[in-house]
Design a protein around this motif. Structure first.
Motif, short mmCIF file in Angstrom:
data_model
loop_
_atom_site.label_atom_id
_atom_site.label_comp_id
_atom_site.label_asym_id
_atom_site.label_seq_id
_atom_site.Cartn_x
_atom_site.Cartn_y
_atom_site.Cartn_z
N ALA A 100 0.86 -1.19 0.00
CA ALA A 100 0.00 0.00 0.00
C ALA A 100 0.89 1.24 0.00
O ALA A 100 1.93 1.27 0.66
N PRO A 101 0.53 2.29 -0.73
CA PRO A 101 1.45 3.42 -0.94
C PRO A 101 1.72 4.24 0.32
O PRO A 101 0.87 4.40 1.19
N ASP A 102 2.94 4.75 0.37
CA ASP A 102 3.37 5.66 1.42
C ASP A 102 3.27 7.08 0.87
O ASP A 102 3.98 7.43 -0.08
N PRO A 103 2.39 7.92 1.43
CA PRO A 103 2.21 9.27 0.87
C PRO A 103 3.46 10.14 0.91
O PRO A 103 3.54 11.14 0.18
N GLU A 104 4.42 9.80 1.77
CA GLU A 104 5.68 10.56 1.80
C GLU A 104 6.58 10.20 0.62
O GLU A 104 7.50 10.95 0.30
N ARG A 105 6.28 9.08 -0.03
CA ARG A 105 7.12 8.62 -1.14
C ARG A 105 6.39 8.58 -2.47
O ARG A 105 7.02 8.66 -3.53
N GLU A 106 5.09 8.42 -2.44
CA GLU A 106 4.32 8.25 -3.67
C GLU A 106 3.18 9.27 -3.72
O GLU A 106 2.61 9.63 -2.70
N ASP A 107 2.86 9.71 -4.93
CA ASP A 107 1.77 10.68 -5.11
C ASP A 107 0.43 9.99 -5.33
O ASP A 107 -0.61 10.52 -4.91
N ARG A 108 0.43 8.85 -5.98
CA ARG A 108 -0.84 8.20 -6.34
C ARG A 108 -1.39 7.46 -5.12
O ARG A 108 -1.26 6.24 -4.98
N VAL A 109 -2.02 8.24 -4.23
CA VAL A 109 -2.47 7.68 -2.96
C VAL A 109 -3.69 8.46 -2.44
O VAL A 109 -3.80 9.67 -2.63
#
Length: 524
Positions: A100-109
Motif C-alpha cells: 500500500a502506498p506511502d504518501p511521503e514517497r508516492e503521489d498516487r495515494v
C-alpha cells in the motif's frame, strides 16, 4: 456493440465515469469533449505556484460501496501515515494490503482525513452541524439557547404540514430560532434569493434526514464509541468524522481517470465545445463541436450521447428542434456561480482553541461557514487540513475564500485585484488574519457551479420528458440533470446510464432516482 461510439459532453466526474465504465463493460468507444482546458469540472484542482486549490471542497465519502471501491481502485488507500500525521503522532486508518502506498514517497495515494466544519458567527466558532455541548451553550448564552429550545419543541409539536419552501424545510427540522441564527443568512448568501423562494428539495438533497434529534443521538453515541471504519454506514453524511481525499486534491483523481481512459483507446478533447446536436429518426445522430483553439467547427457522429452540460445550454444546441414549452422551461432554469480566492498567509490571527493538535497550531477546520453580517464571504477553506501536500511551504497557511454571485453581476464583473483586496479586507475585518501576514493571492471564477431550485425548476419534468423521448441521449451529473448532486451522486448517474445500455433497459427512471431521496448505500 463493436465499432460503436459514445459522444460524452463534459469531462467532469459524471462524464469521466461514463467513459471509464463504457471501457470496462462494453466495446463502445467514448469520445469526450470538454469546453474548458481542464479535467474534472468543478472537482478540478488548480495548482498555483505549488499551492493547490480545491474548487468547492470535495470530501470523498459515499454510502455507495461501489463508489468507495471505485475511488480506491484509482488511488489506493495509504499504507503509511501522511506528513502531518507523522509529525503529530496521530493515528489514522491505514490499508493492510501489501505494498500500500506511502504518501511521503508516492503521489498516487488516497489519504484518510478528519472532518471538521464549523460556523463563524459573532466572531465565534460553532460546530457544524450544531452540537448542544457546553462550548455551544457558553458561546450562545442561556437566553438564546432557551429561545432555540422552545422554538424546536414547538415545531415538533406543531410542524409545518406542507413544506413549500426551503425555509419550511429548515424550520421543521431545527426550529425557527436556530434556522434564523445559523441557516437563513448563509443560505441566502449562497443563492442570492430568500429561502422563501427556494424549493424544499434542495434541503432534502443536501442535509437529507438530519435533525436536532439525530445530532444529539450521534453526540451520545460518540461518547461511548468511536467510528473507526471509513465506511461510516450508520452515520448521516453531515455527521461523518472522516473521509478520503487524494494526496494532491480531487483533480488528481480525475486526471488519473482521464489518463486511463486515453490509455485504453478513449479520446478526450479539451477546449472543444459542443454547439449543436443533429437529430435523425428520433435519435441524436451527430454533434457539432467547436474547436475553441482554432475556431473550426466539425461534426462528430455517435451511437450514444451523454450530456453533463447545463440543461439550458443543451437545449440551445437543439436549435429550432425544440417545442416552445420545453424551450421556455430550459431557458428559465437558473444557476449560481462563484468566485474562489486563494490567499497565502504566514499566520492566522484566529486561534486554535479546539484542543486538536495541528501543525503550527493552525485551526483544524476543513472549512468554515461564514455567518458574520456585513461581509460577502460565504465559506472559508483551510487547505492545509485537507492534505498537507496541498501547501508548498508547510510553515504557511493556504486559504480558500468562496464568494457566491451571478455571472455578469457587480461582483463577477469586478477586476481580479479588486475582488482579492475585498477578500483580504473581509478576512481582516472578521479577525481571521492580519493584513501584513498576506504573502500571495490568486482568483478563480466558476460559472454555473450550482443549479438553482427556483426559476422554472418546478417545471423540470417538461425538459426531462423531451429528452427522454430521445432514447440514445442520457442526461447525467449535476448540471446535466439540473440537480445539486455531490460527485458520488454524479458518478452513480453515469454508472446507471451505462447499465441502461448494457442491460437494454427502456425507462431512464433509475438514473433520475439517484439523489432523489432514496437510500443508495446498497448500490451494487
Amino acid at each position: 456493440m463493436k465499432g460503436r461510439t459514445a459522444v460524452i459532453i463534459g469531462a467532469g466526474p459524471a462524464g469521466l465515469t461514463a467513459a471509464y465504465e463504457l471501457l470496462e463493460q462494453t466495446d463502445i468507444k467514448p469520445i469526450l469533449f470538454e469546453a474548458t482546458g481542464d479535467i474534472g469540472g468543478i472537482s478540478k484542482t488548480i495548482n498555483y505556484k505549488g499551492n493547490r486549490i480545491d474548487i468547492g471542497g470535495h470530501r470523498f465519502f459515499s454510502k455507495s460501496d461501489r463508489v468507495m471501491d471505485w475511488w480506491q481502485r484509482i488511488l489506493p488507500l495509504q499504507g503509511r501515515p501522511a506528513r502531518d500525521d507523522l509529525l503529530l503522532g496521530r493515528k489514522v486508518p491505514l490499508s493492510d494490503r501489501a505494498h500500500a502506498p506511502d504518501p511521503e514517497r508516492e503521489d498516487r495515494v488516497m489519504l484518510v482525513r478528519s472532518r471538521l466544519s464549523r460556523i463563524l458567527f459573532l466572531q465565534k466558532l460553532f460546530n457544524y452541524p450544531i452540537t448542544l455541548d457546553f462550548d455551544t451553550l457558553k458561546k450562545l448564552g442561556l437566553k438564546r439557547i432557551a429561545k432555540m429550545g422552545l422554538a424546536y419543541f414547538r415545531i415538533r409539536l406543531f410542524p409545518i404540514r406542507e413544506e413549500k419552501t426551503l425555509e419550511d424545510f429548515f424550520i421543521n427540522r431545527f426550529g425557527r430560532e436556530l434556522y434564523l441564527t445559523f441557516f437563513k443568512d448563509y443560505t441566502e448568501k449562497v443563492w442570492g434569493v430568500s429561502c422563501n423562494e427556494i424549493k424544499p428539495e434542495w434541503g432534502a438533497q443536501r442535509v437529507r434526514n438530519l435533525s436536532i434529534t439525530k445530532v444529539l443521538a450521534h453526540a451520545v453515541r460518540r461518547l461511548h464509541s468511536k467510528e473507526s471504519s471509513i465506511l461510516q454506514k450508520n452515520v448521516e453524511t453531515s455527521l461523518i468524522g472522516q473521509f478520503l481525499y487524494p494526496k494532491l486534491g480531487p483533480g488528481q483523481l480525475w486526471e488519473e481517470v482521464a489518463r486511463r481512459i486515453t490509455d485504453r483507446g478513449g479520446e478526450i478533447h479539451l477546449r472543444h465545445q459542443v454547439v449543436g446536436l443533429q437529430r435523425k429518426n428520433g435519435l441524436i445522430a451527430a454533434a457539432q463541436v467547436l474547436d475553441r483553439s482554432t475556431g473550426v467547427t466539425n461534426v462528430h457522429t455517435g451511437d450514444y450521447f451523454f450530456s453533463t452540460m447545463p440543461v439550458k445550454d443543451l437545449f440551445q444546441c437543439f436549435g429550432d428542434g425544440v417545442d416552445p414549452e420545453s424551450k421556455r422551461v430550459a431557458d428559465g432554469l437558473r444557476y449560481r456561480d462563484f468566485i474562489s480566492v486563494g490567499v497565502l498567509v504566514s499566520r492566522l490571527k484566529i486561534r486554535n482553541e479546539k484542543g486538536i493538535h495541528t501543525l503550527n497550531h493552525v485551526i483544524p477546520d476543513n472549512w468554515i461557514y461564514v455567518q458574520e453580517p456585513g461581509v460577502g464571504l460565504g465559506r472559508l477553506h483551510v487547505f492545509n487540513n485537507w492534505s498537507p501536500y496541498m501547501v508548498q511551504d508547510p510553515n504557511t497557511v493556504w486559504l480558500g475564500l468562496e464568494y457566491f454571485c451571478n455571472e455578469g453581476d457587480g461582483l463577477w464583473s469586478r477586476p481580479d485585484d479588486e475582488i482579492i483586496r475585498l477578500a483580504i479586507d473581509e478576512l481582516a475585518r472578521i479577525d481571521v488574519i492580519e493584513k501584513d501576514s498576506v504573502l500571495d493571492s490568486t482568483l478563480i471564477r466558476m460559472p454555473k457551479a450550482y443549479p438553482a431550485y427556483f426559476g422554472t425548476y418546478d417545471e423540470l419534468h417538461v425538459v426531462r420528458a423531451f429528452t427522454e423521448g430521445i432514447s440514445n441521449l442520457f442526461l447525467i451529473g449535476r448540471n446535466g440533470m439540473h440537480r445539486y448532486n455531490n460527485q458520488d451522486h454524479s458518478m452513480l448517474t453515469a454508472m446507471r446510464a451505462v447499465a441502461h445500455i448494457v442491460q437494454g433497459l427502456s425507462s431512464k427512471d433509475h438514473i433520475w432516482d439517484v439523489n432523489a431521496g432514496e437510500e443508495y448505500h446498497e448500490e451494487n
